[in-house]
Design a protein around this motif. Structure first.
Motif, PDB file in Angstrom:
ATOM      1  N   LEU A   7      -4.051   7.690  -3.067  1.00 11.76           N
ATOM      2  CA  LEU A   7      -3.902   6.423  -3.539  1.00 11.76           C
ATOM      3  C   LEU A   7      -3.460   5.345  -2.356  1.00 11.76           C
ATOM      4  O   LEU A   7      -4.136   4.165  -2.314  1.00 11.76           O
ATOM      5  CB  LEU A   7      -2.737   6.307  -4.667  1.00 11.76           C
ATOM      6  N   THR A   8      -2.748   5.639  -1.489  1.00 13.33           N
ATOM      7  CA  THR A   8      -2.294   4.614  -0.371  1.00 13.33           C
ATOM      8  C   THR A   8      -3.417   4.735   0.363  1.00 13.33           C
ATOM      9  O   THR A   8      -3.671   3.212   0.735  1.00 13.33           O
ATOM     10  CB  THR A   8      -1.307   5.740   0.459  1.00 13.33           C
ATOM     11  N   GLY A   9      -4.270   5.594   0.759  1.00 12.86           N
ATOM     12  CA  GLY A   9      -5.542   5.455   1.552  1.00 12.86           C
ATOM     13  C   GLY A   9      -6.311   4.332   0.863  1.00 12.86           C
ATOM     14  O   GLY A   9      -7.036   3.441   1.484  1.00 12.86           O
ATOM     15  N   VAL A  59      -0.554  -5.284   4.543  1.00 14.52           N
ATOM     16  CA  VAL A  59      -0.127  -4.384   3.970  1.00 14.52           C
ATOM     17  C   VAL A  59       1.464  -4.220   4.078  1.00 14.52           C
ATOM     18  O   VAL A  59       2.119  -4.592   5.333  1.00 14.52           O
ATOM     19  CB  VAL A  59      -0.640  -2.724   3.998  1.00 14.52           C
ATOM     20  N   THR A  60       2.311  -4.064   2.860  1.00 14.65           N
ATOM     21  CA  THR A  60       3.765  -3.655   3.310  1.00 14.65           C
ATOM     22  C   THR A  60       3.822  -2.231   2.576  1.00 14.65           C
ATOM     23  O   THR A  60       2.868  -1.671   1.995  1.00 14.65           O
ATOM     24  CB  THR A  60       4.665  -4.634   2.728  1.00 14.65           C
ATOM     25  N   ALA A 116       0.834  -1.200  -0.084  1.00 12.02           N
ATOM     26  CA  ALA A 116      -0.195   0.199  -0.024  1.00 12.02           C
ATOM     27  C   ALA A 116       0.878   1.303  -0.130  1.00 12.02           C
ATOM     28  O   ALA A 116       0.421   2.300  -0.649  1.00 12.02           O
ATOM     29  CB  ALA A 116      -0.824   0.040   1.211  1.00 12.02           C
ATOM     30  N   PHE A 117       2.049   1.050   0.692  1.00 12.48           N
ATOM     31  CA  PHE A 117       2.856   2.385   0.861  1.00 12.48           C
ATOM     32  C   PHE A 117       3.794   2.107  -0.143  1.00 12.48           C
ATOM     33  O   PHE A 117       4.649   1.229  -0.137  1.00 12.48           O
ATOM     34  CB  PHE A 117       3.694   2.427   2.276  1.00 12.48           C
ATOM     35  N   HIS A 118       4.047   3.082  -1.157  1.00 12.59           N
ATOM     36  CA  HIS A 118       5.075   3.050  -2.080  1.00 12.59           C
ATOM     37  C   HIS A 118       5.535   4.481  -2.768  1.00 12.59           C
ATOM     38  O   HIS A 118       4.705   5.253  -2.447  1.00 12.59           O
ATOM     39  CB  HIS A 118       4.848   2.139  -3.241  1.00 12.59           C
ATOM     40  N   TYR A 142       9.696  10.313  -2.580  1.00 11.83           N
ATOM     41  CA  TYR A 142       9.595  11.322  -3.364  1.00 11.83           C
ATOM     42  C   TYR A 142       9.447  12.718  -2.374  1.00 11.83           C
ATOM     43  O   TYR A 142       8.381  12.539  -1.763  1.00 11.83           O
ATOM     44  CB  TYR A 142       8.989  11.465  -4.571  1.00 11.83           C
ATOM     45  N   ASN A 143      10.403  13.554  -2.220  1.00 10.08           N
ATOM     46  CA  ASN A 143       9.829  14.784  -1.269  1.00 10.08           C
ATOM     47  C   ASN A 143       9.086  14.317   0.007  1.00 10.08           C
ATOM     48  O   ASN A 143       8.055  15.070   0.308  1.00 10.08           O
ATOM     49  CB  ASN A 143       8.897  16.069  -2.142  1.00 10.08           C
ATOM     50  N   GLY A 144       9.378  13.476   0.765  1.00 11.98           N
ATOM     51  CA  GLY A 144       8.773  12.961   1.937  1.00 11.98           C
ATOM     52  C   GLY A 144       7.390  12.467   1.824  1.00 11.98           C
ATOM     53  O   GLY A 144       6.606  12.626   2.686  1.00 11.98           O
ATOM     54  N   ASN A 145       6.962  11.925   0.780  1.00  9.86           N
ATOM     55  CA  ASN A 145       5.576  11.355   0.435  1.00  9.86           C
ATOM     56  C   ASN A 145       5.418  10.044   1.418  1.00  9.86           C
ATOM     57  O   ASN A 145       4.378   9.495   1.417  1.00  9.86           O
ATOM     58  CB  ASN A 145       5.295  11.242  -1.195  1.00  9.86           C
ATOM     59  N   LEU A 146       6.522   9.574   2.007  1.00 13.63           N
ATOM     60  CA  LEU A 146       6.379   8.325   2.641  1.00 13.63           C
ATOM     61  C   LEU A 146       6.710   8.512   4.079  1.00 13.63           C
ATOM     62  O   LEU A 146       7.699   9.192   4.486  1.00 13.63           O
ATOM     63  CB  LEU A 146       7.291   7.236   2.153  1.00 13.63           C
ATOM     64  N   ASN A 147       6.112   7.814   4.959  1.00 12.28           N
ATOM     65  CA  ASN A 147       6.268   7.799   6.326  1.00 12.28           C
ATOM     66  C   ASN A 147       5.813   6.485   7.107  1.00 12.28           C
ATOM     67  O   ASN A 147       4.566   6.631   7.529  1.00 12.28           O
ATOM     68  CB  ASN A 147       5.943   9.075   7.011  1.00 12.28           C
ATOM     69  N   ILE A 148       6.195   5.413   6.628  1.00 15.44           N
ATOM     70  CA  ILE A 148       5.525   4.002   7.050  1.00 15.44           C
ATOM     71  C   ILE A 148       5.562   3.783   8.594  1.00 15.44           C
ATOM     72  O   ILE A 148       6.804   3.542   8.998  1.00 15.44           O
ATOM     73  CB  ILE A 148       6.358   3.071   6.013  1.00 15.44           C
TER      74      ILE A 148
END
Ligand code: AMP
Ligand code: ZN
Ligand code: FE
Ligand code: FE
Length: 283
Positions: free
Chosen positions: A225-227, A240-241, A216-218, A260-266
């Motif tokens: 989209l992650t949501g 989910v991974t 889900a997180f990429h 990218y520009n901090g779009n992830l924080n898993i």
């Protein structure tokens, strides 16, 4: 923050396993998963480095599989050592790659591009892939960019492409499960783009084939989209991974952990939930 999808220079990343561990510590990751294409060599080399650094390291793999005519990437996560038969299977994948690479170099030469297997393999380590061909074509001035190398020569639809042995998605899922691993559909957006609204139905079919998780997180997923993927996973009772798909300088805009520009924080909870699924399946 964790990152479960990264590549070392044992496949097509540019960081050594030791450099990747160092970067993970610098990024203050709580856990790092190494998921090289078709090889555990990067993970294995990172084990002593991570232990010395006090970093939690997760063993992963990324397989390229076929769903009909489409290429679908499948991640596998192993919380116990993978079964030896699976490692033998990876050996067969690696042998098939070498044979494919030799024929792809021949095809490039027949098109008038002086490329030898040896110079391409010199860029790779445990495995050599099309990204290494792209680097050679770029460095020799046959193309102006890596993307042009794929578009003109290396893409599945392009003139120098030679297929290699790849399992169907179903076989890939079966092999990862058989090795005691947890299969997760990598970067579902790449399927979603083609499948559109059909994704949920496709995911349902994959679940029936044994799929346990979706990524889900990429880096390629925006928060909306992650949501949506989190919601689909909840509805289908899939785990989910998540990961950045870090490749070092091969994809310089993707940052370890933060995308990218901090779009992830898993969140670390993703790993805890995954480990619980694995435990319930295997014990
Ligand atoms: P291989 O496993 O050697 O066949 O190479 C597959 C890898 O090549 C994929 O994981 C991608 O990183 C890259 N790749 C494949 N097709 C393309 C494309 N059309 N454009 C850019 N990269 C691609
Ligand atoms: Zn890669
Ligand atoms: Fe991938
Ligand atoms: Fe990847």
């Amino acid at each position: 923050m964790i990152d479960l999808h990264t590549h070392t220079n044992e496949s097509d990343g540019t960081c050594t396993p030791a450099e990747l561990v160092r970067a993970a510590v610098d990024a203050r990751l709580e856990a790092l998963g190494i998921s090289d294409h078709d090889t555990f060599a990067g993970y294995e080399k990172a084990v002593p480095e991570a232990r010395a650094a006090g970093l939690e390291l997760i063993c992963g793999i990324e397989l390229s599989t076929k769903l009909g005519s489409r290429s679908v990437h499948l991640l596998g996560y192993f919380f116990d050592p993978p079964a030896p038969a699976f490692c033998d299977y990876l050996g067969a994948m690696q042998a098939s790659r070498r044979d494919r690479n030799r024929r792809m170099a021949e095809r490039l030469r027949s098109l008038g591009l002086e490329v030898t297997l040896e110079e391409v393999e010199a860029r790779g380590r445990s495995i050599t892939g099309r990204p290494h061909f792209a680097s050679v074509l770029l460095d020799k001035g046959f193309v102006g960019s890596r993307q042009e190398a794929f578009d003109k020569f290396l893409d599945e639809s392009a003139i120098a492409y030679v297929p290699r042995l790849e399992p169907t998605l179903e076989e890939g899922i079966r092999r990862i499960l058989g090795a005691g691993g947890i299969p997760s559909l990598a970067h579902p957006v790449r399927l979603g783009k083609a499948a559109g609204d059909q994704f949920e139905q496709a995911a349902r079919e994959m679940r029936a084939a044994g799929l346990i998780a979706i990524e889900a997180f990429h880096s390629d997923h925006d928060p909306k989209l992650t949501g949506q993927y989190l919601e689909i996973a909840r509805r289908l009772d899939l785990a989910v991974t998540g990961g950045s798909d870090f490749h070092g300088e091969a994809k310089p805009r993707v940052r370890l952990g933060s995308g990218y520009n901090g779009n992830l924080n898993i969140p670390r909870q993703v790993l805890e939930d995954l480990r619980r699924r694995w435990w319930c399946r295997n014990y």
